[in-house]
Design a protein around this motif. Structure first.
Motif, PDB file in Angstrom:
ATOM      1  N   GLN A  39     -21.717  -7.804  -8.771  1.00 48.26           N
ATOM      2  CA  GLN A  39     -20.871  -8.774  -9.284  1.00 48.26           C
ATOM      3  C   GLN A  39     -19.870  -9.360  -8.589  1.00 48.26           C
ATOM      4  OE1 GLN A  39     -21.050  -8.677 -12.894  1.00 48.26           O
ATOM      5  NE2 GLN A  39     -22.903  -7.287 -12.427  1.00 48.26           N
ATOM      6  N   VAL A  40     -18.833  -9.988  -8.980  1.00 51.47           N
ATOM      7  CA  VAL A  40     -17.927 -10.699  -8.031  1.00 51.47           C
ATOM      8  C   VAL A  40     -16.881  -9.785  -7.877  1.00 51.47           C
ATOM      9  CG1 VAL A  40     -16.310 -12.795  -7.788  1.00 51.47           C
ATOM     10  CG2 VAL A  40     -18.441 -12.937  -9.088  1.00 51.47           C
ATOM     11  N   PRO A  41     -16.900  -9.146  -6.684  1.00 49.34           N
ATOM     12  CA  PRO A  41     -15.769  -8.242  -6.128  1.00 49.34           C
ATOM     13  C   PRO A  41     -14.298  -8.615  -6.443  1.00 49.34           C
ATOM     14  CG  PRO A  41     -17.527  -8.291  -4.511  1.00 49.34           C
ATOM     15  CD  PRO A  41     -17.512  -9.739  -5.569  1.00 49.34           C
ATOM     16  N   ASP A  42     -13.688  -7.838  -6.885  1.00 48.08           N
ATOM     17  CA  ASP A  42     -12.219  -7.906  -6.880  1.00 48.08           C
ATOM     18  C   ASP A  42     -11.364  -8.771  -5.762  1.00 48.08           C
ATOM     19  OD1 ASP A  42     -12.166  -6.974  -9.472  1.00 48.08           O
ATOM     20  OD2 ASP A  42     -11.489  -5.115  -9.103  1.00 48.08           O
ATOM     21  N   SER A  43     -11.710  -8.324  -4.504  1.00 49.63           N
ATOM     22  CA  SER A  43     -11.243  -8.840  -3.386  1.00 49.63           C
ATOM     23  C   SER A  43     -11.634 -10.163  -3.275  1.00 49.63           C
ATOM     24  CB  SER A  43     -11.767  -7.787  -2.205  1.00 49.63           C
ATOM     25  OG  SER A  43     -12.946  -8.170  -2.000  1.00 49.63           O
ATOM     26  N   VAL A  44     -13.036 -10.694  -3.396  1.00 52.25           N
ATOM     27  CA  VAL A  44     -13.160 -12.024  -3.373  1.00 52.25           C
ATOM     28  C   VAL A  44     -12.401 -12.979  -4.299  1.00 52.25           C
ATOM     29  CG1 VAL A  44     -15.194 -13.784  -3.704  1.00 52.25           C
ATOM     30  CG2 VAL A  44     -15.485 -11.537  -2.185  1.00 52.25           C
ATOM     31  N   TYR A  45     -12.514 -12.449  -5.678  1.00 51.54           N
ATOM     32  CA  TYR A  45     -11.721 -13.139  -6.708  1.00 51.54           C
ATOM     33  C   TYR A  45     -10.373 -13.198  -6.546  1.00 51.54           C
ATOM     34  CZ  TYR A  45     -10.456 -15.318 -11.101  1.00 51.54           C
ATOM     35  OH  TYR A  45     -10.085 -16.288 -12.081  1.00 51.54           O
ATOM     36  N   SER A  46      -9.707 -12.008  -6.053  1.00 55.17           N
ATOM     37  CA  SER A  46      -8.239 -12.119  -5.533  1.00 55.17           C
ATOM     38  C   SER A  46      -7.820 -13.154  -4.342  1.00 55.17           C
ATOM     39  CB  SER A  46      -7.784 -10.657  -5.084  1.00 55.17           C
ATOM     40  OG  SER A  46      -7.750  -9.832  -6.179  1.00 55.17           O
ATOM     41  N   GLU A  47      -8.820 -13.361  -3.681  1.00 53.42           N
ATOM     42  CA  GLU A  47      -8.473 -14.207  -2.569  1.00 53.42           C
ATOM     43  C   GLU A  47      -8.664 -15.725  -2.971  1.00 53.42           C
ATOM     44  OE1 GLU A  47      -7.433 -15.765   1.213  1.00 53.42           O
ATOM     45  OE2 GLU A  47      -6.797 -14.106   0.346  1.00 53.42           O
ATOM     46  N   ALA A  48      -9.593 -15.808  -3.740  1.00 50.59           N
ATOM     47  CA  ALA A  48      -9.818 -17.030  -4.304  1.00 50.59           C
ATOM     48  C   ALA A  48      -8.590 -17.436  -5.211  1.00 50.59           C
ATOM     49  CB  ALA A  48     -11.304 -17.091  -5.139  1.00 50.59           C
ATOM     50  N   ALA A  49      -8.169 -16.835  -6.145  1.00 49.62           N
ATOM     51  CA  ALA A  49      -6.792 -16.879  -6.804  1.00 49.62           C
ATOM     52  C   ALA A  49      -5.489 -17.012  -6.065  1.00 49.62           C
ATOM     53  CB  ALA A  49      -6.797 -15.757  -7.883  1.00 49.62           C
ATOM     54  N   ARG A  50      -5.521 -16.614  -4.937  1.00 48.27           N
ATOM     55  CA  ARG A  50      -4.581 -16.635  -4.117  1.00 48.27           C
ATOM     56  C   ARG A  50      -4.415 -18.340  -3.486  1.00 48.27           C
ATOM     57  NH1 ARG A  50      -2.588 -16.186   0.869  1.00 48.27           N
ATOM     58  NH2 ARG A  50      -4.593 -15.965   2.087  1.00 48.27           N
ATOM     59  N   VAL A  51      -5.449 -18.832  -3.198  1.00 48.08           N
ATOM     60  CA  VAL A  51      -5.566 -19.927  -2.487  1.00 48.08           C
ATOM     61  C   VAL A  51      -6.005 -21.137  -3.182  1.00 48.08           C
ATOM     62  CG1 VAL A  51      -5.506 -18.923   0.044  1.00 48.08           C
ATOM     63  CG2 VAL A  51      -7.800 -19.734  -1.369  1.00 48.08           C
ATOM     64  N   LEU A  52      -6.777 -20.946  -4.293  1.00 47.92           N
ATOM     65  CA  LEU A  52      -7.276 -22.052  -5.304  1.00 47.92           C
ATOM     66  C   LEU A  52      -6.679 -21.955  -6.526  1.00 47.92           C
ATOM     67  CD1 LEU A  52     -11.066 -21.245  -4.665  1.00 47.92           C
ATOM     68  CD2 LEU A  52      -9.757 -22.983  -3.334  1.00 47.92           C
ATOM     69  N   ASP A  53      -6.409 -23.054  -6.999  1.00 47.26           N
ATOM     70  CA  ASP A  53      -5.833 -23.194  -8.314  1.00 47.26           C
ATOM     71  C   ASP A  53      -7.054 -22.881  -9.563  1.00 47.26           C
ATOM     72  OD1 ASP A  53      -7.074 -25.703  -9.200  1.00 47.26           O
ATOM     73  OD2 ASP A  53      -5.407 -26.864  -8.215  1.00 47.26           O
ATOM     74  N   GLU A  54      -6.689 -22.909 -10.572  1.00 52.61           N
ATOM     75  CA  GLU A  54      -7.607 -22.461 -11.728  1.00 52.61           C
ATOM     76  C   GLU A  54      -8.745 -23.489 -11.817  1.00 52.61           C
ATOM     77  OE1 GLU A  54      -5.715 -21.670 -15.430  1.00 52.61           O
ATOM     78  OE2 GLU A  54      -4.544 -20.051 -14.716  1.00 52.61           O
ATOM     79  N   LYS A  55      -8.445 -24.686 -11.751  1.00 52.59           N
ATOM     80  CA  LYS A  55      -9.421 -25.813 -11.978  1.00 52.59           C
ATOM     81  C   LYS A  55     -10.134 -25.864 -10.776  1.00 52.59           C
ATOM     82  CE  LYS A  55      -6.827 -29.023 -14.581  1.00 52.59           C
ATOM     83  NZ  LYS A  55      -6.070 -30.435 -14.480  1.00 52.59           N
ATOM     84  N   GLU A  56      -9.702 -25.424  -9.416  1.00 50.88           N
ATOM     85  CA  GLU A  56     -10.536 -25.159  -8.241  1.00 50.88           C
ATOM     86  C   GLU A  56     -11.364 -24.079  -8.392  1.00 50.88           C
ATOM     87  OE1 GLU A  56      -7.824 -27.253  -4.768  1.00 50.88           O
ATOM     88  OE2 GLU A  56      -7.473 -24.993  -5.733  1.00 50.88           O
ATOM     89  N   ILE A  57     -11.062 -22.859  -8.883  1.00 52.43           N
ATOM     90  CA  ILE A  57     -11.863 -21.779  -9.102  1.00 52.43           C
ATOM     91  C   ILE A  57     -12.880 -21.930 -10.074  1.00 52.43           C
ATOM     92  CG2 ILE A  57     -11.920 -19.307 -10.214  1.00 52.43           C
ATOM     93  CD1 ILE A  57      -9.056 -18.938  -8.951  1.00 52.43           C
ATOM     94  N   ALA A  58     -12.806 -22.743 -11.168  1.00 46.20           N
ATOM     95  CA  ALA A  58     -13.710 -23.162 -12.328  1.00 46.20           C
ATOM     96  C   ALA A  58     -14.661 -24.029 -11.601  1.00 46.20           C
ATOM     97  CB  ALA A  58     -12.857 -23.614 -13.377  1.00 46.20           C
ATOM     98  N   ALA A  59     -14.327 -25.136 -10.775  1.00 49.64           N
ATOM     99  CA  ALA A  59     -15.312 -25.931 -10.211  1.00 49.64           C
ATOM    100  C   ALA A  59     -16.180 -25.282  -9.329  1.00 49.64           C
ATOM    101  CB  ALA A  59     -14.443 -27.143  -9.313  1.00 49.64           C
ATOM    102  N   VAL A  60     -15.652 -24.061  -8.587  1.00 44.49           N
ATOM    103  CA  VAL A  60     -16.499 -23.298  -7.552  1.00 44.49           C
ATOM    104  C   VAL A  60     -17.585 -22.477  -8.523  1.00 44.49           C
ATOM    105  CG1 VAL A  60     -16.863 -21.698  -5.953  1.00 44.49           C
ATOM    106  CG2 VAL A  60     -14.960 -23.258  -5.605  1.00 44.49           C
TER     107      VAL A  60
END
Length: 118
Positions: A74-95
């Motif tokens: 899956q997408v590990p919580d640690s990966v998603y948490s780090e992404a959410a810490r430094v990327l905004d919602e639009k950037e996460i959606a873009a990736v």
């Protein structure tokens, strides 16, 4: 919020993992054409070991890798948490959408035997 060059580097990284030669070549060239340095393109496969990428870019690479390898854990919580810490919602959606799109294209190109000639 993601530069055109970085979009190509993300597509390049997913294509490297999927071993899609056609897309690796295309996105390496596209990244350079959009202003990315040869060093950053060359180091995309070893981004974790280099200092060429900023925090947002590193989080984006980790997320694109998790999306590409989603069947392996899956997408590990640690990966998603780090992404959410430094990327905004639009950037996460873009990736996420970049990952979805390039993985679909890899799955078209690989079995279709797209030619990769010098």
């Amino acid at each position: 919020g993601i530069s055109e060059g970085m979009v190509h580097l993300l597509k390049l990284r997913a294509s490297q993992i999927n071993e899609c030669a056609f897309c690796v070549r295309m996105h390496a060239r596209d990244a350079i054409d959009s202003g990315e340095s040869h060093d950053r393109v060359a180091l995309t496969a070893a981004w974790e070991e280099s200092e060429y990428f900023a925090k947002k870019e590193r989080a984006s690479f980790a997320l694109i890798e998790a999306i590409t390898l989603i069947a392996e854990g899956q997408v590990p919580d640690s990966v998603y948490s780090e992404a959410a810490r430094v990327l905004d919602e639009k950037e996460i959606a873009a990736v996420e959408w970049i990952g979805i799109a390039i993985n679909a294209w890899n799955r078209i190109a690989i079995p279709s035997r797209y030619p990769v000639k010098p």
